[in-house]
Design a protein around this motif. Structure first.
Motif, PDB file in Angstrom:
ATOM      1  N   LEU A   4       1.155  -1.129  -0.736  1.00 32.06           N
ATOM      2  CA  LEU A   4       0.240   0.768   0.316  1.00 32.06           C
ATOM      3  C   LEU A   4       0.850   1.195  -0.335  1.00 32.06           C
ATOM      4  CD1 LEU A   4      -2.799   1.682   0.575  1.00 32.06           C
ATOM      5  CD2 LEU A   4      -2.194   1.651   3.000  1.00 32.06           C
ATOM      6  N   TYR A   5       0.960   2.034  -1.093  1.00 35.85           N
ATOM      7  CA  TYR A   5       1.088   3.766  -1.197  1.00 35.85           C
ATOM      8  C   TYR A   5      -0.068   4.703  -0.585  1.00 35.85           C
ATOM      9  CZ  TYR A   5       5.915   2.689  -1.629  1.00 35.85           C
ATOM     10  OH  TYR A   5       7.701   2.297  -1.745  1.00 35.85           O
ATOM     11  N   ILE A   6      -0.015   4.960   0.416  1.00 35.70           N
ATOM     12  CA  ILE A   6      -0.269   6.168   0.515  1.00 35.70           C
ATOM     13  C   ILE A   6       0.485   7.234   0.278  1.00 35.70           C
ATOM     14  CG2 ILE A   6      -1.575   8.058   2.054  1.00 35.70           C
ATOM     15  CD1 ILE A   6      -1.370   5.211   4.753  1.00 35.70           C
ATOM     16  N   VAL A   7       0.099   8.437  -0.690  1.00 36.04           N
ATOM     17  CA  VAL A   7       0.022   9.562  -1.350  1.00 36.04           C
ATOM     18  C   VAL A   7      -0.467  10.825  -1.397  1.00 36.04           C
ATOM     19  CG1 VAL A   7       1.705   8.122  -3.589  1.00 36.04           C
ATOM     20  CG2 VAL A   7      -0.656   8.950  -3.548  1.00 36.04           C
ATOM     21  N   VAL A  21       0.604  12.925   9.490  1.00 28.07           N
ATOM     22  CA  VAL A  21       1.546  11.693   9.735  1.00 28.07           C
ATOM     23  C   VAL A  21       1.402  10.206  11.057  1.00 28.07           C
ATOM     24  CG1 VAL A  21       4.261  10.856   9.851  1.00 28.07           C
ATOM     25  CG2 VAL A  21       3.408  13.097   8.456  1.00 28.07           C
ATOM     26  N   GLU A  22       1.159  11.396  11.965  1.00 27.14           N
ATOM     27  CA  GLU A  22       0.454  10.293  13.030  1.00 27.14           C
ATOM     28  C   GLU A  22      -0.492   9.466  13.106  1.00 27.14           C
ATOM     29  OE1 GLU A  22       0.492  14.173  16.109  1.00 27.14           O
ATOM     30  OE2 GLU A  22       2.770  12.824  16.149  1.00 27.14           O
ATOM     31  N   LYS A  23      -1.950  10.268  12.344  1.00 30.69           N
ATOM     32  CA  LYS A  23      -2.890   9.462  11.716  1.00 30.69           C
ATOM     33  C   LYS A  23      -2.370   8.674  11.112  1.00 30.69           C
ATOM     34  CE  LYS A  23      -6.585  12.590  11.532  1.00 30.69           C
ATOM     35  NZ  LYS A  23      -7.366  13.570  11.467  1.00 30.69           N
ATOM     36  N   TRP A  24      -2.218   9.028   9.930  1.00 31.21           N
ATOM     37  CA  TRP A  24      -2.143   8.050   8.410  1.00 31.21           C
ATOM     38  C   TRP A  24      -1.440   6.829   8.783  1.00 31.21           C
ATOM     39  CZ3 TRP A  24      -6.535   8.088   5.857  1.00 31.21           C
ATOM     40  CH2 TRP A  24      -7.454   9.312   5.776  1.00 31.21           C
ATOM     41  N   SER A  30      -0.638  -2.626   8.854  1.00 31.72           N
ATOM     42  CA  SER A  30      -1.164  -4.125   9.104  1.00 31.72           C
ATOM     43  C   SER A  30      -0.957  -4.670   7.654  1.00 31.72           C
ATOM     44  CB  SER A  30      -2.167  -3.789   9.068  1.00 31.72           C
ATOM     45  OG  SER A  30      -3.366  -3.045   8.091  1.00 31.72           O
ATOM     46  N   GLU A  31      -0.224  -3.669   6.900  1.00 28.88           N
ATOM     47  CA  GLU A  31      -0.008  -3.693   5.000  1.00 28.88           C
ATOM     48  C   GLU A  31       1.058  -5.278   5.066  1.00 28.88           C
ATOM     49  OE1 GLU A  31      -2.188  -4.468   2.885  1.00 28.88           O
ATOM     50  OE2 GLU A  31      -4.166  -3.060   3.929  1.00 28.88           O
ATOM     51  N   ASP A  32       1.686  -4.983   3.639  1.00 26.73           N
ATOM     52  CA  ASP A  32       2.622  -5.807   3.556  1.00 26.73           C
ATOM     53  C   ASP A  32       4.364  -4.816   4.233  1.00 26.73           C
ATOM     54  OD1 ASP A  32       5.479  -6.071   1.923  1.00 26.73           O
ATOM     55  OD2 ASP A  32       4.789  -7.527   0.925  1.00 26.73           O
ATOM     56  N   PRO A  33       4.705  -5.062   4.327  1.00 25.20           N
ATOM     57  CA  PRO A  33       6.535  -4.304   4.834  1.00 25.20           C
ATOM     58  C   PRO A  33       6.821  -3.485   4.142  1.00 25.20           C
ATOM     59  CG  PRO A  33       7.008  -6.385   5.661  1.00 25.20           C
ATOM     60  CD  PRO A  33       5.450  -6.392   4.273  1.00 25.20           C
ATOM     61  N   ALA A  34       6.460  -3.140   2.595  1.00 27.50           N
ATOM     62  CA  ALA A  34       7.064  -2.183   1.949  1.00 27.50           C
ATOM     63  C   ALA A  34       6.078  -1.443   1.707  1.00 27.50           C
ATOM     64  CB  ALA A  34       7.489  -3.137   0.138  1.00 27.50           C
ATOM     65  N   SER A  35       5.408  -1.482   2.196  1.00 28.53           N
ATOM     66  CA  SER A  35       3.482  -0.047   2.215  1.00 28.53           C
ATOM     67  C   SER A  35       4.716   0.723   2.316  1.00 28.53           C
ATOM     68  CB  SER A  35       2.999  -0.261   2.969  1.00 28.53           C
ATOM     69  OG  SER A  35       1.990  -1.732   2.658  1.00 28.53           O
ATOM     70  N   ARG A  36       4.057   2.097   2.161  1.00 32.19           N
ATOM     71  CA  ARG A  36       4.754   3.273   2.555  1.00 32.19           C
ATOM     72  C   ARG A  36       3.785   4.751   2.120  1.00 32.19           C
ATOM     73  NH1 ARG A  36       8.029   0.271   3.981  1.00 32.19           N
ATOM     74  NH2 ARG A  36      10.600   0.182   2.822  1.00 32.19           N
ATOM     75  N   LEU A  37       3.938   5.614   3.373  1.00 32.66           N
ATOM     76  CA  LEU A  37       3.844   6.731   2.813  1.00 32.66           C
ATOM     77  C   LEU A  37       4.365   7.834   2.063  1.00 32.66           C
ATOM     78  CD1 LEU A  37       1.946   9.283   3.838  1.00 32.66           C
ATOM     79  CD2 LEU A  37       2.657   9.393   6.213  1.00 32.66           C
ATOM     80  N   LEU A  38       3.796   8.072   1.275  1.00 35.17           N
ATOM     81  CA  LEU A  38       4.574   8.791  -0.110  1.00 35.17           C
ATOM     82  C   LEU A  38       4.630  10.046   0.019  1.00 35.17           C
ATOM     83  CD1 LEU A  38       6.902   9.654  -2.073  1.00 35.17           C
ATOM     84  CD2 LEU A  38       5.312   8.598  -3.291  1.00 35.17           C
TER      85      LEU A  38
END
Length: 244
Positions: A4-7, A21-24, A30-38
């Motif tokens: 999951l990428y949150i952009v 950032v703290e909220k999202w 709970s997703e794949d370790p490669a998920s990121r907040l971008l």
């Protein structure tokens, strides 16, 4: 689990970016370790960038900062989507960094995406003023006129999209396009994708100031009429029947 990428595009959001950032960020866990907040931050004149760097170096190692984009919201979105796809995202969730949306609305979207190509928010009640509600209504009317699609909200900054859908339609837009979410909504529906529209919370802007004012919105709207005509010709040539 999925990658999951949150952009999020950011512009002068120093007052709220830490809370955002703290909220999202917990949604990634709970997703794949490669998920990121971008988060794309270029052009901010306050301390947004410095605060993002501090957050990244501290408790939020999955936070990534996308630099070198244009200052405007639309081109930032285009760059964010391309970067998420380039890094192997299975699901791309877009929201804004101004704290107007609520992560509590996300779980229903995550469940609904299992049977959809995209799940897009609907702002039944908006805290950003009557003028923006009017603009959104006009946009929806234009999409019906130009593309024959009926949508309740074309530009909501709360959307979860499958990689396959975004890969199909994003190349139809130029990298500096000002209104990518509007056109992606139109392309998804026009292309026969399964799109689920769901109500979301949309609060008044908590702080800072939008990079869009009425004058700029009118200018973008006028250019959009020309763009819509161009895209209408383009989608007539697009092989929608090859959709997976």
């Amino acid at each position: 689990m999925a990658i999951l990428y949150i952009v999020m595009p950011a512009y002068n959001e120093a007052e709220t970016i830490t809370a955002v950032v703290e909220k999202w960020y917990p949604l990634l866990l709970s997703e794949d370790p490669a998920s990121r907040l971008l988060i794309a931050d270029s052009g901010s004149t306050d301390e947004t960038h410095e605060r993002l760097q501090t957050l990244q170096a501290g408790r939020y190692p999955k936070l990534r900062i996308l630099e070198g984009t244009a200052r405007e919201h639309g081109p930032k979105l285009m760059a964010l989507y391309r970067e998420a796809l380039r890094n192997g995202a299975d699901l791309i969730f877009q929201t804004d960094s101004d704290n107007q949306t609520d992560p509590a609305d996300y779980p229903a979207f995550r469940t609904a995406i299992e049977g959809s190509s995209a799940v897009i928010g609907v702002r039944r009640q908006r805290g950003d003023g009557a003028w923006r509600r009017f603009v959104e209504a006009v946009v929806c009317c234009l999409l019906r006129l130009y593309f024959g699609v009926r949508v309740p909200d074309a530009n909501a900054p709360f959307r979860l999209m499958r990689r396959e859908a975004l890969e199909r339609y994003l190349p139809l837009l130029p990298p500096d396009y000002a209104l990518p979410n509007i056109m992606l909504t139109a392309f998804f529906v026009r292309g026969g994708e399964i799109v689920d529209f769901r109500d979301i919370t949309f609060r008044m802007r908590q702080s800072g100031r939008s990079s869009l004012n009425i004058r700029r919105m009118i200018g973008i709207g006028c250019r959009s009429l020309r763009d819509f005509a161009c895209f209408r010709r383009k989608i007539k040539r697009f092989p929608f029947e090859q959709r997976l």
